[in-house]
Scaffold this active site. Structure first.
Site, PDB file in Angstrom:
ATOM      1  N   ILE A  50       8.651  -5.183   5.300  1.00  0.00           N
ATOM      2  CA  ILE A  50       7.719  -4.825   6.117  1.00  0.00           C
ATOM      3  C   ILE A  50       6.854  -3.686   5.411  1.00  0.00           C
ATOM      4  O   ILE A  50       7.471  -2.872   4.602  1.00  0.00           O
ATOM      5  CB  ILE A  50       8.489  -4.461   7.517  1.00  0.00           C
ATOM      6  CG1 ILE A  50       7.115  -3.873   8.566  1.00  0.00           C
ATOM      7  CG2 ILE A  50       9.368  -3.353   7.246  1.00  0.00           C
ATOM      8  CD1 ILE A  50       7.778  -3.774   9.826  1.00  0.00           C
ATOM      9  N   CYS A  51       5.582  -3.542   5.751  1.00  0.00           N
ATOM     10  CA  CYS A  51       4.769  -2.316   5.650  1.00  0.00           C
ATOM     11  C   CYS A  51       4.439  -2.507   4.086  1.00  0.00           C
ATOM     12  O   CYS A  51       3.715  -3.361   3.631  1.00  0.00           O
ATOM     13  CB  CYS A  51       5.370  -0.916   5.667  1.00  0.00           C
ATOM     14  SG  CYS A  51       4.172   0.323   5.738  1.00  0.00           S
ATOM     15  N   ALA A  52       4.555  -1.439   3.313  1.00  0.00           N
ATOM     16  CA  ALA A  52       4.457  -1.745   1.810  1.00  0.00           C
ATOM     17  C   ALA A  52       5.548  -2.428   0.922  1.00  0.00           C
ATOM     18  O   ALA A  52       5.229  -2.912  -0.257  1.00  0.00           O
ATOM     19  CB  ALA A  52       4.412  -0.114   1.199  1.00  0.00           C
TER      20      ALA A  52
END
Length: 184
Positions: free
Chosen positions: A102-104
């Site tokens: 998730i995210c970066a």
């Protein structure tokens, strides 16, 4: 029962890591927080310290079905620099086991070639690191044994998607209702 391992590195995004752990445990999934360092105490990107259940070097992944990478900075960088973890991710992916980020953190999967030919999402600005992926802009992208999500604001749908994959859609819906997510 399957096991999930959520990897924690100093500088991880606390909400992304802990939301996944919380929701999976509510679903009855054996979920371990794994520190990639030699210390169980890990400090997130917002100075919240969390005690992991185990350190990477002492973990046994034979019963593990899913590896999860929370984002955050510099946590994502540390995850990508951990050779033992990156080798494990490739091994899991190639054997058909599930990996999620998730995210970066989907950038770690992209750098490893895991996203080639897969639909994937990430935090805005990391799209170029999703090497070979078909970048989409949904909250969560599931393509085969790879799940990705966009960021802190999508941590609940990300975790619920994992519950749906590991337990059932019914259990995910029950939890969604129980935590009053998306209710008006």
């Amino acid at each position: 029962m399957s096991r999930v391992c959520v990897f924690l590195a100093d500088g991880f995004e606390e909400i992304e890591g802990l939301t996944v752990v919380d929701i999976l445990r509510r679903a009855g999934v054996d979920t371990q927080m794994v520190s990639i360092t030699e210390e169980r105490m890990v400090t997130g990107s917002h100075d919240i310290s969390v005690q992991a259940d185990i350190c990477l070097k002492e973990a046994d992944f034979s019963a593990t079905e899913l590896l999860v990478l929370p984002g955050g900075m510099p946590g994502t960088l540390h995850l990508g620099e951990c050779q033992m973890l990156t080798e494990l991710l490739v091994q899991f992916y190639e054997s058909g086991k599930k990996v999620a980020a998730i995210c970066a953190a989907p950038s770690v999967l992209g750098d490893l070639g895991i996203l080639k030919g897969k639909k994937a999402v990430c935090y805005p600005g990391f799209e170029k690191r999703l090497s070979g992926a078909e970048v989409v802009y949904d909250k969560v992208a599931v393509d085969g044994n790879v799940t990705s999500s966009r960021g802190m604001g999508t941590a609940i749908p990300f975790a619920l998607s994992l519950v749906s994959q590991l337990v059932s859609e019914e259990k995910a819906q029950e939890l969604k209702n129980g935590i009053i997510y998306g209710c008006e």
